[in-house]
Scaffold this active site. Structure first.
Site, PDB file in Angstrom:
ATOM      1  CD  GLU A  56      -2.721   1.354   2.450  1.00  0.00           C
ATOM      2  OE1 GLU A  56      -3.743   0.648   2.420  1.00  0.00           O
ATOM      3  OE2 GLU A  56      -2.407   2.091   3.397  1.00  0.00           O
TER       4      GLU A  56
ATOM      5  N   GLY B  88     -15.514   3.801   3.683  1.00  0.00           N
ATOM      6  CA  GLY B  88     -14.905   5.039   4.168  1.00  0.00           C
ATOM      7  C   GLY B  88     -15.521   5.484   5.480  1.00  0.00           C
TER       8      GLY B  88
END
Length: 315
Positions: A23, A114
């Site tokens: 990531e 989110g």
């Protein structure tokens, strides 16, 4: 005589390659960009299958994330997996964002809900869950399928080894993962975990519930006490007290603390692989040293690919 069927074909004894990914996030300054690109070049040498790029539907890093995605495709051999959060975004807004990502050649999206706004206010027609985003992406994919040469968009989702802070139970988390699979998710990457059995327990619960997609352990190099504590606060997952004590015992010995953290991270990775993990996803925080140190201690079966030197000569 009829040709042999696939059922009759001999079973391969070759060890399946272990997926490897990292990531990354867009740099916040020119100095951070220099550090990031040094990390990218170092990680590129390990031939990962993809690198995820953190990305928000309406966040301030929108343009920077797209710039990073473009540069990764144009200047490296790396394949980007674009993060996309959906909570509060309208179908029209997210439709535009997904199409923009696909227009840039990206064929992998990590579909996330989110964080909810702090005031809790959401548009009346805004998307609420990652499942909604998966279904939106699949509808867009269907309209554009002629462009993909009979391929498809790979959609990843989040999985939780420990109970999500907003979830009533671990069982509910597994039901959510199963719903995301039914909506079209191809694979899952776990949030961070600190105890070896947490990954195997998640996989056991998920498989019993009917989840069949790959569940890839997301592992953070445990070399920074400050980062461990911060991530624990954000995720609601308590780190191992014994690990914290060992790192603190190193005091000002930075190298000693790093060795302790690397050993603990290798232990997590080895336990996950022993439990059948199909790959490893390393949260790098845009730094390569700890990730590479962990990888050097693991014997990952990886596919052979053309050398990077040959690639760069061809360019």
């Amino acid at each position: 005589m009829s040709p042999p069927t696939l059922i009759d074909a001999p079973t391969s004894t070759t060890t399946a390659p272990v997926a490897l990914s990292y990531e990354l996030f867009p740099p916040r300054s020119d100095a951070a960009a220099v550090t990031l690109w040094n990390t990218i070049r170092e990680l590129e040498c390990t031939n990962p299958d993809y690198v995820s790029v953190t990305y928000g539907a309406g966040g301030s890093n929108h343009a920077k994330a797209l710039d990073l995605v473009d540069r990764l495709q144009l200047e490296t051999t790396l394949r980007p997996l674009a993060h996309l959060t959906c909570v509060g975004g309208t179908p029209e807004e997210l439709n535009a964002v997904v199409n923009e990502i696909l227009d840039r050649g990206v064929r992998g999206i990590l579909a996330l809900r989110g964080d909810r706004p702090r005031d809790g206010a959401l548009p009346a027609n805004g998307l609420q869950y990652a499942q909604d985003l998966i279904e939106l992406i699949r509808r867009i994919e269907l309209r554009r399928s002629a462009q993909f040469a009979a391929g498809k968009v790979a959609i990843g989702v989040a999985a939780y080894p420990m109970k999500h802070p907003e979830s009533p139970s671990e069982g509910h988390d597994v039901e959510v993962l199963l719903a995301k699979q039914r909506s079209g998710a191809d694979f899952a990457i776990t949030q961070v975990f600190f105890e070896p059995e947490q990954y195997s327990s998640l996989v056991h619960r998920a498989r019993r519930a009917g989840v069949t997609i790959p569940i890839i352990p997301g592992i953070m190099p445990l070399t920074s006490l400050r980062r461990i504590l911060k991530l624990s606060e954000l995720s609601g997952v308590a780190p191992s007290a014994a690990l914290l004590d060992r790192i603190r015992s190193a005091g000002d010995d930075v190298a000693g603390a790093r060795r302790i953290g690397v050993e603990a991270t290798v232990g997590l990775a080895e336990a996950a692989l022993a439990a059948g993990a199909p790959g490893l996803h390393l949260y790098t925080f845009n730094e390569h040293e700890s990730a590479l140190e962990v990888l050097s201690r693991l014997n990952l079966p990886r596919p052979s690919r053309p050398s990077l030197a040959a690639h760069h000569r061809a360019r």
